[in-house]
Scaffold this motif. Sequence first.
Motif, PDB file in Angstrom:
ATOM      1  N   CYS A 134      -9.744  25.780 -14.694  1.00  0.00           N
ATOM      2  CA  CYS A 134     -10.373  26.740 -15.606  1.00  0.00           C
ATOM      3  C   CYS A 134     -10.315  28.172 -15.098  1.00  0.00           C
ATOM      4  O   CYS A 134     -10.622  29.103 -15.849  1.00  0.00           O
ATOM      5  CB  CYS A 134     -11.826  26.355 -15.872  1.00  0.00           C
ATOM      6  N   GLY A 135      -9.948  28.380 -13.821  1.00  0.00           N
ATOM      7  CA  GLY A 135      -9.794  29.719 -13.284  1.00  0.00           C
ATOM      8  C   GLY A 135     -11.048  30.353 -12.726  1.00  0.00           C
ATOM      9  O   GLY A 135     -10.989  31.475 -12.216  1.00  0.00           O
ATOM     10  N   LYS A 136     -12.201  29.687 -12.787  1.00  0.00           N
ATOM     11  CA  LYS A 136     -13.452  30.269 -12.308  1.00  0.00           C
ATOM     12  C   LYS A 136     -13.554  30.128 -10.788  1.00  0.00           C
ATOM     13  O   LYS A 136     -12.949  29.246 -10.187  1.00  0.00           O
ATOM     14  CB  LYS A 136     -14.652  29.605 -12.987  1.00  0.00           C
ATOM     15  N   TYR A 137     -14.371  31.009 -10.195  1.00  0.00           N
ATOM     16  CA  TYR A 137     -14.554  31.037  -8.748  1.00  0.00           C
ATOM     17  C   TYR A 137     -15.880  30.355  -8.380  1.00  0.00           C
ATOM     18  O   TYR A 137     -16.920  30.622  -9.002  1.00  0.00           O
ATOM     19  CB  TYR A 137     -14.584  32.474  -8.222  1.00  0.00           C
ATOM     20  N   TYR A 138     -15.828  29.518  -7.355  1.00  0.00           N
ATOM     21  CA  TYR A 138     -17.027  28.847  -6.853  1.00  0.00           C
ATOM     22  C   TYR A 138     -17.003  28.845  -5.332  1.00  0.00           C
ATOM     23  O   TYR A 138     -15.933  28.844  -4.718  1.00  0.00           O
ATOM     24  CB  TYR A 138     -17.118  27.411  -7.379  1.00  0.00           C
ATOM     25  N   GLN A 139     -18.201  28.779  -4.763  1.00  0.00           N
ATOM     26  CA  GLN A 139     -18.325  28.868  -3.318  1.00  0.00           C
ATOM     27  C   GLN A 139     -18.407  27.488  -2.673  1.00  0.00           C
ATOM     28  O   GLN A 139     -19.093  26.603  -3.169  1.00  0.00           O
ATOM     29  CB  GLN A 139     -19.584  29.664  -2.965  1.00  0.00           C
ATOM     30  N   GLY A 140     -17.698  27.318  -1.553  1.00  0.00           N
ATOM     31  CA  GLY A 140     -17.774  26.107  -0.750  1.00  0.00           C
ATOM     32  C   GLY A 140     -17.176  24.885  -1.419  1.00  0.00           C
ATOM     33  O   GLY A 140     -16.810  24.906  -2.598  1.00  0.00           O
ATOM     34  N   ARG A 141     -17.082  23.790  -0.646  1.00  0.00           N
ATOM     35  CA  ARG A 141     -16.663  22.508  -1.211  1.00  0.00           C
ATOM     36  C   ARG A 141     -17.418  21.347  -0.585  1.00  0.00           C
ATOM     37  O   ARG A 141     -17.000  20.200  -0.655  1.00  0.00           O
ATOM     38  CB  ARG A 141     -15.152  22.302  -1.064  1.00  0.00           C
ATOM     39  N   GLY A 142     -18.539  21.643   0.091  1.00  0.00           N
ATOM     40  CA  GLY A 142     -19.393  20.584   0.614  1.00  0.00           C
ATOM     41  C   GLY A 142     -20.125  19.876  -0.517  1.00  0.00           C
ATOM     42  O   GLY A 142     -20.034  20.243  -1.688  1.00  0.00           O
ATOM     43  N   GLU A 165     -27.947  25.331  -0.757  1.00  0.00           N
ATOM     44  CA  GLU A 165     -28.474  25.383  -2.112  1.00  0.00           C
ATOM     45  C   GLU A 165     -28.628  26.818  -2.579  1.00  0.00           C
ATOM     46  O   GLU A 165     -28.548  27.116  -3.757  1.00  0.00           O
ATOM     47  CB  GLU A 165     -29.813  24.648  -2.173  1.00  0.00           C
ATOM     48  N   GLU A 166     -28.811  27.745  -1.632  1.00  0.00           N
ATOM     49  CA  GLU A 166     -28.924  29.139  -2.001  1.00  0.00           C
ATOM     50  C   GLU A 166     -27.554  29.793  -2.145  1.00  0.00           C
ATOM     51  O   GLU A 166     -27.440  30.913  -2.603  1.00  0.00           O
ATOM     52  CB  GLU A 166     -29.722  29.900  -0.950  1.00  0.00           C
ATOM     53  N   GLY A 167     -26.510  29.090  -1.696  1.00  0.00           N
ATOM     54  CA  GLY A 167     -25.155  29.610  -1.910  1.00  0.00           C
ATOM     55  C   GLY A 167     -24.527  30.228  -0.693  1.00  0.00           C
ATOM     56  O   GLY A 167     -23.514  30.882  -0.800  1.00  0.00           O
ATOM     57  N   LYS A 187     -23.122  19.775  -1.481  1.00  0.00           N
ATOM     58  CA  LYS A 187     -24.121  20.519  -2.245  1.00  0.00           C
ATOM     59  C   LYS A 187     -23.595  21.903  -2.649  1.00  0.00           C
ATOM     60  O   LYS A 187     -24.363  22.786  -2.975  1.00  0.00           O
ATOM     61  CB  LYS A 187     -25.402  20.673  -1.427  1.00  0.00           C
ATOM     62  N   SER A 188     -22.285  22.055  -2.614  1.00  0.00           N
ATOM     63  CA  SER A 188     -21.693  23.346  -2.965  1.00  0.00           C
ATOM     64  C   SER A 188     -21.495  23.447  -4.468  1.00  0.00           C
ATOM     65  O   SER A 188     -21.537  22.461  -5.206  1.00  0.00           O
ATOM     66  CB  SER A 188     -20.345  23.509  -2.252  1.00  0.00           C
ATOM     67  N   TYR A 189     -21.234  24.675  -4.905  1.00  0.00           N
ATOM     68  CA  TYR A 189     -21.061  24.926  -6.336  1.00  0.00           C
ATOM     69  C   TYR A 189     -19.724  24.384  -6.835  1.00  0.00           C
ATOM     70  O   TYR A 189     -19.626  23.921  -7.978  1.00  0.00           O
ATOM     71  CB  TYR A 189     -21.171  26.424  -6.624  1.00  0.00           C
ATOM     72  N   ALA A 190     -18.682  24.454  -6.005  1.00  0.00           N
ATOM     73  CA  ALA A 190     -17.387  23.900  -6.418  1.00  0.00           C
ATOM     74  C   ALA A 190     -17.477  22.379  -6.568  1.00  0.00           C
ATOM     75  O   ALA A 190     -16.925  21.797  -7.513  1.00  0.00           O
ATOM     76  CB  ALA A 190     -16.307  24.279  -5.398  1.00  0.00           C
ATOM     77  N   ASP A 227     -17.463  21.981   5.429  1.00  0.00           N
ATOM     78  CA  ASP A 227     -18.018  20.889   4.647  1.00  0.00           C
ATOM     79  C   ASP A 227     -19.225  20.272   5.337  1.00  0.00           C
ATOM     80  O   ASP A 227     -19.489  20.507   6.501  1.00  0.00           O
ATOM     81  CB  ASP A 227     -16.967  19.812   4.422  1.00  0.00           C
ATOM     82  N   ASP A 228     -19.930  19.424   4.599  1.00  0.00           N
ATOM     83  CA  ASP A 228     -21.077  18.736   5.148  1.00  0.00           C
ATOM     84  C   ASP A 228     -21.065  17.299   4.682  1.00  0.00           C
ATOM     85  O   ASP A 228     -20.451  16.951   3.690  1.00  0.00           O
ATOM     86  CB  ASP A 228     -22.368  19.416   4.700  1.00  0.00           C
ATOM     87  N   ASP A 229     -21.733  16.412   5.404  1.00  0.00           N
ATOM     88  CA  ASP A 229     -21.947  15.058   4.942  1.00  0.00           C
ATOM     89  C   ASP A 229     -23.297  14.587   5.465  1.00  0.00           C
ATOM     90  O   ASP A 229     -23.987  15.282   6.210  1.00  0.00           O
ATOM     91  CB  ASP A 229     -20.812  14.130   5.367  1.00  0.00           C
ATOM     92  N   GLU A 230     -23.670  13.384   5.085  1.00  0.00           N
ATOM     93  CA  GLU A 230     -24.999  12.913   5.405  1.00  0.00           C
ATOM     94  C   GLU A 230     -25.198  12.756   6.901  1.00  0.00           C
ATOM     95  O   GLU A 230     -26.277  13.006   7.433  1.00  0.00           O
ATOM     96  CB  GLU A 230     -25.237  11.574   4.697  1.00  0.00           C
TER      97      GLU A 230
END
Length: 540
Positions: A126-134, A74-76, A136-139, A41-44
């Motif tokens: 919804c069952g979809k896959y996403y990367q990361g949880r920071g 941002e690039e994933g 700025k992540s997609y999840a 994860d990331d934070d400010e």
Amino acid sequence: MKTKREEEHEEVELKRQKIFHEHSTLAIDNPLLPLASYDDDDDEEEEKIEEIGNRDIVENGHEEDRESDDDIQEEGSFKGKSNRLVEVRRDCPYLDTVNRQVLDFDFEKFCSVSLSNENVYACLVCGKYYQGRGRKSYAYTHSLDTDHHVYINLKSEKVYCLPDGYEINDPSLHDIRHVLNPRCTRGQVEQLDKNKQWSRALDGSDYLPGMVGLNNIKQTDFVNVTIQSLMRVTPLRDFFLIPENYQNCKSPLVDRFGELTRKIWHARNFKGQVSPHEFLQAVMTASAKRFQIGVQSNPVEFMSWLLHQLHLDLRGSNEKRSIIHKCFQGELEVVKEIPNKSSIEKKENGGDADGGTERSNVFRETSRMKFLMLGLDLPPPPLFKDVMEKNIIPQVPLFNILKKFDGESVTEVVRPTIARMRYRITKLPPYLILHMRRFTKNNFFMEKNPTLVNFPVKNLELKDYIPLPAPKKKAKLRSKYDLIANIVHDGRPGEGSYRVFVQRKSEELWYEMQDLHVAETLPQMVALSETYMQIYEQQQ
């Protein structure tokens, strides 16, 4: 006087201490609240730390910023920054939003946005896959956009609530973890062939563990029948059901085959079928696209390649026999007679090459050869039609074509050289794989031999038809076999489809399986089709 860089580092150090103090206070104020560490994860606060740490002094003396982790995110491609503590909670107000009906873990674990397979989470709503949880992540973005809050890490199996960021530790999620990564104990494995209990899927349908259908993704029925057949080989199945048996093997093919085996025999699936998609991807890579989705292939060729590749991957640097060879490897004595050129020329010129002259002009070579399966030659079909203008479909007993391995019958071969071959079985394997050479290819097209093979489903006694070597001292000659899988081909050569008949040991019932279709059948129906490949189990 302090430089600007020194002031920035002091500011960073003060913020590190502030973060540590906050987490320490949290732990003291609530000693019953468990804490867990994570790396992704990331934070400010830490963004500033990383930005300063990634600066470099270039040759001309000016400072230049490297690509920060925020740009990478941002690039994933989400990289871990530092170990931080995250709150672990047993209660979560969003657990009732989890929808098990949409969860499908049979497909490749790739982010649906970045197509990366690193640090992937599945949305349990919804069952979809996403990367990361920071942040700025997609999840994280998906949770804000759709109000979906519960996510599971597909590798660590930890469940998190986003965007809050805390970990959820609730026993109600154990069934999802078991579907994501099926597991069973050695005691459960030993009881598989005794279990007669049916399982129930989420949609209310019943299914038998081990007798589930496999999705035909696109012309992959040749893979499905091969997998279903190998699932009846008890030692092979039991070996792959326990991941610790091959935990030191780094082969993706071995891992995917083991994962598929555990899913097929799992008693707590959400569905009554399994998709071999991840296994097929591993097959395409390992075979350099010799076998691939969308291209029909031959189950005999696939079985031969798969067993050989699994053996190589499992054996590794050790010279020990793998589970593949322990199950299927037998031994043949091969006598090869190659006529000399003078003998061939004498025959062509009408000379006499019989008797002692022929023996003196023949080069004979005897060797021992290991085998994993035996190929049987079918008699050629009749060329003429009967009075009803239909081709006569001949039938041949299995014992007749097994005489190829009695050590006396001669088999003529033309490649790589013209020769006369004699085969004799010197060692029988615990599981005997037979395949009928039903397809022949000439210069113009492929032909299929429709000859029916008559074979026993139980008590195939080989010693009555093939001379077998005497057993070792105090050992019993085990030459009686029972059929456990029978693959058949329907349709024209090069086209058509494959199906398989398999036996369920716990009830000694036979089932016909064709992709997702699974139905009980009578033993008498097993022998009424054009058999192509069979697996026999040695009686103990």
